[in-house]
Design a protein around this motif. Structure first.
Motif, PDB file in Angstrom:
ATOM      1  N   ASP A 238      16.041   3.480  -4.890  1.00 11.50           N
ATOM      2  CA  ASP A 238      16.410   4.882  -4.676  1.00 11.50           C
ATOM      3  C   ASP A 238      16.412   5.564  -6.050  1.00 11.50           C
ATOM      4  O   ASP A 238      15.392   6.154  -6.469  1.00 11.50           O
ATOM      5  CB  ASP A 238      17.798   4.926  -3.986  1.00 11.50           C
ATOM      6  N   GLU A 239      17.505   5.416  -6.811  1.00 11.87           N
ATOM      7  CA  GLU A 239      17.679   6.111  -8.096  1.00 11.87           C
ATOM      8  C   GLU A 239      16.497   5.974  -9.050  1.00 11.87           C
ATOM      9  O   GLU A 239      16.176   6.916  -9.789  1.00 11.87           O
ATOM     10  CB  GLU A 239      18.944   5.582  -8.812  1.00 11.87           C
ATOM     11  N   SER A 240      15.834   4.809  -9.085  1.00 13.60           N
ATOM     12  CA  SER A 240      14.782   4.551 -10.079  1.00 13.60           C
ATOM     13  C   SER A 240      13.487   5.334  -9.853  1.00 13.60           C
ATOM     14  O   SER A 240      12.675   5.439 -10.760  1.00 13.60           O
ATOM     15  CB  SER A 240      14.381   3.071 -10.071  1.00 13.60           C
ATOM     16  N   ILE A 241      13.271   5.811  -8.628  1.00 18.83           N
ATOM     17  CA  ILE A 241      11.951   6.393  -8.312  1.00 18.83           C
ATOM     18  C   ILE A 241      11.993   7.924  -8.416  1.00 18.83           C
ATOM     19  O   ILE A 241      12.592   8.607  -7.590  1.00 18.83           O
ATOM     20  CB  ILE A 241      11.517   6.003  -6.873  1.00 18.83           C
ATOM     21  N   HIS A 242      11.344   8.464  -9.449  1.00 17.38           N
ATOM     22  CA  HIS A 242      11.357   9.914  -9.677  1.00 17.38           C
ATOM     23  C   HIS A 242      10.044  10.587  -9.323  1.00 17.38           C
ATOM     24  O   HIS A 242       9.968  11.818  -9.279  1.00 17.38           O
ATOM     25  CB  HIS A 242      11.637  10.217 -11.150  1.00 17.38           C
ATOM     26  N   ASN A 243       8.986   9.796  -9.164  1.00 15.42           N
ATOM     27  CA  ASN A 243       7.665  10.382  -8.934  1.00 15.42           C
ATOM     28  C   ASN A 243       6.696   9.288  -8.475  1.00 15.42           C
ATOM     29  O   ASN A 243       7.075   8.117  -8.358  1.00 15.42           O
ATOM     30  CB  ASN A 243       7.145  11.041 -10.220  1.00 15.42           C
ATOM     31  N   ARG A 244       5.460   9.713  -8.253  1.00 21.04           N
ATOM     32  CA  ARG A 244       4.422   8.795  -7.785  1.00 21.04           C
ATOM     33  C   ARG A 244       4.173   7.657  -8.786  1.00 21.04           C
ATOM     34  O   ARG A 244       4.010   6.499  -8.393  1.00 21.04           O
ATOM     35  CB  ARG A 244       3.132   9.607  -7.562  1.00 21.04           C
ATOM     36  N   ARG A 245       4.181   7.983 -10.082  1.00 21.89           N
ATOM     37  CA  ARG A 245       3.943   6.926 -11.077  1.00 21.89           C
ATOM     38  C   ARG A 245       5.013   5.853 -11.014  1.00 21.89           C
ATOM     39  O   ARG A 245       4.732   4.660 -11.145  1.00 21.89           O
ATOM     40  CB  ARG A 245       3.918   7.502 -12.499  1.00 21.89           C
ATOM     41  N   ASP A 246       6.268   6.296 -10.855  1.00 20.26           N
ATOM     42  CA  ASP A 246       7.360   5.322 -10.733  1.00 20.26           C
ATOM     43  C   ASP A 246       7.140   4.436  -9.515  1.00 20.26           C
ATOM     44  O   ASP A 246       7.356   3.220  -9.557  1.00 20.26           O
ATOM     45  CB  ASP A 246       8.710   6.034 -10.587  1.00 20.26           C
ATOM     46  N   ALA A 247       6.730   5.064  -8.408  1.00 23.34           N
ATOM     47  CA  ALA A 247       6.498   4.292  -7.185  1.00 23.34           C
ATOM     48  C   ALA A 247       5.390   3.264  -7.415  1.00 23.34           C
ATOM     49  O   ALA A 247       5.513   2.096  -7.032  1.00 23.34           O
ATOM     50  CB  ALA A 247       6.139   5.224  -6.030  1.00 23.34           C
ATOM     51  N   LEU A 248       4.305   3.684  -8.097  1.00 24.46           N
ATOM     52  CA  LEU A 248       3.196   2.763  -8.371  1.00 24.46           C
ATOM     53  C   LEU A 248       3.655   1.616  -9.256  1.00 24.46           C
ATOM     54  O   LEU A 248       3.330   0.447  -9.011  1.00 24.46           O
ATOM     55  CB  LEU A 248       2.034   3.508  -9.042  1.00 24.46           C
ATOM     56  N   ALA A 249       4.439   1.936 -10.284  1.00 17.46           N
ATOM     57  CA  ALA A 249       4.924   0.895 -11.200  1.00 17.46           C
ATOM     58  C   ALA A 249       5.821  -0.094 -10.452  1.00 17.46           C
ATOM     59  O   ALA A 249       5.682  -1.312 -10.586  1.00 17.46           O
ATOM     60  CB  ALA A 249       5.686   1.537 -12.363  1.00 17.46           C
ATOM     61  N   ALA A 250       6.725   0.436  -9.640  1.00 15.44           N
ATOM     62  CA  ALA A 250       7.664  -0.431  -8.915  1.00 15.44           C
ATOM     63  C   ALA A 250       6.926  -1.326  -7.922  1.00 15.44           C
ATOM     64  O   ALA A 250       7.256  -2.506  -7.772  1.00 15.44           O
ATOM     65  CB  ALA A 250       8.701   0.429  -8.187  1.00 15.44           C
ATOM     66  N   ILE A 251       5.921  -0.763  -7.263  1.00 18.94           N
ATOM     67  CA  ILE A 251       5.165  -1.549  -6.275  1.00 18.94           C
ATOM     68  C   ILE A 251       4.337  -2.615  -6.996  1.00 18.94           C
ATOM     69  O   ILE A 251       4.322  -3.791  -6.613  1.00 18.94           O
ATOM     70  CB  ILE A 251       4.274  -0.626  -5.406  1.00 18.94           C
ATOM     71  N   GLU A 252       3.671  -2.191  -8.080  1.00 23.10           N
ATOM     72  CA  GLU A 252       2.852  -3.111  -8.876  1.00 23.10           C
ATOM     73  C   GLU A 252       3.680  -4.280  -9.422  1.00 23.10           C
ATOM     74  O   GLU A 252       3.250  -5.428  -9.411  1.00 23.10           O
ATOM     75  CB  GLU A 252       2.241  -2.306 -10.035  1.00 23.10           C
ATOM     76  N   MET A 253       4.886  -3.974  -9.887  1.00 21.18           N
ATOM     77  CA  MET A 253       5.757  -5.015 -10.472  1.00 21.18           C
ATOM     78  C   MET A 253       6.525  -5.794  -9.420  1.00 21.18           C
ATOM     79  O   MET A 253       7.286  -6.697  -9.743  1.00 21.18           O
ATOM     80  CB  MET A 253       6.782  -4.373 -11.419  1.00 21.18           C
ATOM     81  N   GLU A 254       6.373  -5.386  -8.150  1.00 26.32           N
ATOM     82  CA  GLU A 254       7.141  -5.987  -7.052  1.00 26.32           C
ATOM     83  C   GLU A 254       8.641  -5.890  -7.298  1.00 26.32           C
ATOM     84  O   GLU A 254       9.391  -6.840  -7.072  1.00 26.32           O
ATOM     85  CB  GLU A 254       6.692  -7.438  -6.805  1.00 26.32           C
ATOM     86  N   SER A 255       9.062  -4.695  -7.755  1.00 26.67           N
ATOM     87  CA  SER A 255      10.494  -4.431  -7.964  1.00 26.67           C
ATOM     88  C   SER A 255      11.198  -4.128  -6.645  1.00 26.67           C
ATOM     89  O   SER A 255      12.417  -4.156  -6.578  1.00 26.67           O
ATOM     90  CB  SER A 255      10.673  -3.212  -8.870  1.00 26.67           C
ATOM     91  N   CYS A 256      10.403  -3.773  -5.627  1.00 26.77           N
ATOM     92  CA  CYS A 256      10.985  -3.436  -4.317  1.00 26.77           C
ATOM     93  C   CYS A 256       9.919  -3.638  -3.248  1.00 26.77           C
ATOM     94  O   CYS A 256       8.733  -3.687  -3.551  1.00 26.77           O
ATOM     95  CB  CYS A 256      11.448  -1.978  -4.307  1.00 26.77           C
TER      96      CYS A 256
END
Ligand code: OSB
Ligand code: MG
Length: 374
Positions: A238-256
């Motif tokens: 929730d808190e960590s995702i501010h935009n599309r780039r954040d979403a891509l980074a989180a998905i790529e890193m398997e953070s969520c």
């Protein structure tokens, strides 16, 4: 669209019951509303900033300042054709996404009205009902919590989310799971844990939770990715995702494995759609979060939740759970099946109650175009 006036208000709206998270208790909302008048139409936006900068760095006060001194004058000087023009108009202002979303979302509302279609349709929504869950604050006792859950399940809600923190977690989950082995259950820590809690968080796997929301730091991807590798339960950011780039980074890193999308947190409908699409293309389901909104913000959340990849029940629930009287008509209600029906009238699909808004207003300012843009 010619911008004829931007009127900003602060409303004082007591909650029907306090809402407690790991970062504090909210008793009374300070709701900021933007009313944008354009060529005979009125679009509405709501700021989702908290009263204090405890969820994100924004607060009621900071958003008021940024909107009256920066974003409002910028927007008033422009002639936006689409809600999607706003990020370009606001580009000089860094961060302050909740303030930006307030104004951008009002322009989307205007655009839908001008086109004579519902906001849901303008956004590309595909549902005529949305599935609803509830977010339950930390209670004074476990028996108190069980009574609240019983009431919400009775009302039809499809998913129960428990706010948690160290000392209000596994014991609580145990009681809830023993009583209701089959319900869809999740938890939200709002960043209450640290790395040394990793074994403890891993023990949540025993409770068959749909997800664990934002267990670690509010600005982290990396340590969430380490934690996700150790857990069977999906992490939701929730808190960590501010935009599309954040979403891509989180998905790529398997953070969520799941993403909570909040309009204010990502800066408005344009970026919310971009996050939604990025997640959908990568097979990551999303759901719509809530920020204790009044009816105006709630109606925006409802429209957003109709997009295709909002496949999980959101934290979008009935007005009456929050406020004795909501500022929209009809107020938002949830069916016995735990669904909200999507209005198909032009715009947000709910009227605002001008008389009530006037009565609740504690501060009001009309914003004019910026004369000198440096
Ligand atoms: O983290 O989802 C959150 C409320 C305020 C701040 C953060 C959060 C919440 C909620 C409540 O969980 C959602 C709602 O019912 O509006
Ligand atoms: Mg959350």
């Amino acid at each position: 669209m010619r911008i004829d006036a931007i009127i900003l208000r602060e409303l004082a709206m007591p909650l029907v019951r306090p809402f407690e998270t790991s970062f504090g208790v909210t008793r009374k909302r300070r709701v900021l509303l933007a009313e944008i008048q354009s060529e005979g139409l009125i679009g509405w936006g709501e700021c989702t900033a908290g009263e204090r900068p405890h969820f994100s760095g924004e607060s009621t006060e900071s958003a008021w300042t940024v909107m009256t001194q920066e974003l409002g004058p910028m927007l008033a000087a422009e002639n936006p054709q689409h809600g999607g023009d706003c990020p370009r108009i606001f580009w000089r202002v860094r961060d302050n996404r909740m303030a930006k979303a307030t104004l951008e979302n009002a322009i989307w509302d205007l655009e839908a009205q001008r086109e004579g279609i519902s906001l849901s349709r303008l956004l590309g929504g595909v549902r005529d009902v949305i599935p609803c869950g509830v977010s339950l604050g930390i209670q004074s006792s476990i028996s108190e919590l069980l009574a609240v859950i019983e009431r919400e399940l009775g009302a039809g809600y499809q998913r129960i989310k428990l706010k948690c923190k160290p000392g209000w977690d596994v014991e609580v989950f145990e009681h809830v799971r023993n009583r209701w082995p089959g319900i869809t259950l999740s938890c939200d820590a709002n960043s209450a844990y640290r790395l040394h809690d990793a074994d403890h968080i891993q023990s949540f796997d025993a409770f068959d939770l749909l997800m664990v929301e934002q267990p670690l730091w509010h600005d982290d991807f990396y340590f969430h990715s380490l934690l996700q590798k150790r857990m069977n339960t999906a992490i939701c950011l929730d808190e960590s995702i501010h935009n599309r780039r954040d979403a891509l980074a989180a998905i790529e890193m398997e953070s969520c494995r799941i993403i909570n999308i909040k309009l204010g947190r990502v800066g408005g409908f344009s970026e919310a759609i971009a996050v939604h699409n990025a997640a959908q293309e990568r097979g990551i389901p999303v759901w719509c979060g809530g920020m204790l909104e009044s009816g105006v913000g709630r109606s925006h959340n409802i429209a957003l939740s109709t997009l295709e990849n909002f496949t999980l029940p959101g934290d979008v629930s009935a007005s009456a759970r929050y406020f004795a009287e909501d500022i929209i008509e009809p107020e938002v209600t949830v069916s016995r099946e735990g669904e909200i029906a999507i209005p198909d009238t032009p715009g947000r699909g709910y009227e605002v109650r001008n008389d009530l808004i006037e009565r609740l207003t504690v501060r009001k300012e009309t914003i004019r175009a910026m004369e000198l843009v440096s």
